[in-house]
Design a protein around this motif. Structure first.
Motif, PDB file in Angstrom:
ATOM      1  N   HIS A 111       0.750  -1.069   0.111  1.00  0.00           N
ATOM      2  CA  HIS A 111      -0.051  -0.169  -0.038  1.00  0.00           C
ATOM      3  C   HIS A 111       0.830   1.391  -0.065  1.00  0.00           C
ATOM      4  CE1 HIS A 111       1.086  -0.327   4.272  1.00  0.00           C
ATOM      5  NE2 HIS A 111       0.937   0.809   4.270  1.00  0.00           N
ATOM      6  N   ASP A 113       0.605   5.382   1.993  1.00  0.00           N
ATOM      7  CA  ASP A 113      -0.019   5.520   2.899  1.00  0.00           C
ATOM      8  C   ASP A 113      -1.103   6.678   2.845  1.00  0.00           C
ATOM      9  OD1 ASP A 113       1.456   4.217   4.515  1.00  0.00           O
ATOM     10  OD2 ASP A 113       2.077   5.302   5.932  1.00  0.00           O
ATOM     11  N   HIS A 171       4.755  -0.165  -0.134  1.00  0.00           N
ATOM     12  CA  HIS A 171       5.372  -0.728   0.998  1.00  0.00           C
ATOM     13  C   HIS A 171       4.677  -1.952   1.677  1.00  0.00           C
ATOM     14  CE1 HIS A 171       3.956   2.688   3.037  1.00  0.00           C
ATOM     15  NE2 HIS A 171       3.596   1.882   4.205  1.00  0.00           N
TER      16      HIS A 171
END
Ligand SMILES: O=C(O)CCC(=O)C(=O)O
Ligand SMILES: [Fe+2]
Length: 228
Positions: A111, A113, A171
């Motif tokens: 994903h 952030d 990440h």
């Protein structure tokens, strides 16, 4: 790194795309213990159980309409202060902490952030190391599983991510019980001697504090309409 102030540029990970900073011993063992005992002392409803990990929100729940700010207790706020002193958020003070707990074998899906936060992620790790992988996003949203590069996050370390590492790459943490410290790890030369290239290290339970700044906040007010 218990003697602040420091020059953050001394901690830049020059072997990764822009921009990462890694501080191996950001907190002491005593601070790590204190963080873990405070987190585990929180009442059960403070935890949100997901399918592959549990989490706690401190400072409020980030939302597209803004975050209703809640006071962060002093045992946790001292780390927001310590990060604020590093001046990595353009003068903004961090105001939100997401606590994630990972048992060995647990992880987090790829994903980014996103836009609820000022685009700097700061993460303190406690209890165990973990390997954080970075992936190239794919055009068709299929998951590209081979990591381009990875960071080894030791217990008591701080990782700071900005720029393309915030906005471009995905990440994730693989659901593994042990990690092979292979050539993909870009910061191994900044870690303690315990972690050597090609070693396999067993995971323990890890608690991470993801400390960020939510720009849109309000304090809670009840509007009862026109009462005259
Ligand atoms: O536990 C970590 O280090 C990563 C957590 C994370 O990526 C997130 O909460 O967005
Ligand atoms: Fe994340």
């Amino acid at each position: 790194m218990n003697s602040l102030p420091c020059n953050i540029e001394d901690y830049r990970v020059i072997t990764a795309p822009e921009t990462a900073y890694y501080i191996s011993d950001f907190i002491s063992e005593a601070e790590e213990k204190a963080i873990l005992s405070s987190i585990y002392a929180a009442p059960k409803p403070k935890w949100t159980q997901l399918s592959n990990r549990r989490l706690q929100n401190w400072g409020g729940i980030p939302h597209t309409n803004g975050m209703i700010a809640e006071t962060i207790p002093p045992w946790l706020d001292k780390y927001l202060d310590k990060i604020h002193k590093l001046d990595v958020m353009d003068g903004k003070r961090p105001n939100h902490v997401l606590v994630n707990e990972y048992l060995p074998g647990q992880g987090i899906m790829p994903h980014v952030d996103g836009s609820l936060f000022y685009p700097t992620i700061t993460t303190i790790s406690a209890g165990s190391h973990i390997v954080l992988n970075f992936l190239e996003p794919t055009e068709d949203n299929t998951i590209n599983t081979s990591p381009l590069f990875s960071f080894l996050l030791e217990p008591r370390s701080l990782l700071i991510l900005q720029d393309k590492l915030y906005t471009h790459y995905l990440h994730c943490i693989e659901e593994l019980k042990e990690d092979l410290l292979d050539g993909s790890i870009v910061n191994i030369n900044m870690c303690s001697d315990k972690y050597v290239r090609h070693a396999t290290v067993t995971r323990d339970t890890r608690v991470s504090l993801t400390i960020r700044h939510v720009p849109k906040t309000s304090s809670f007010k009840i509007h009862l309409g026109n009462r005259r």
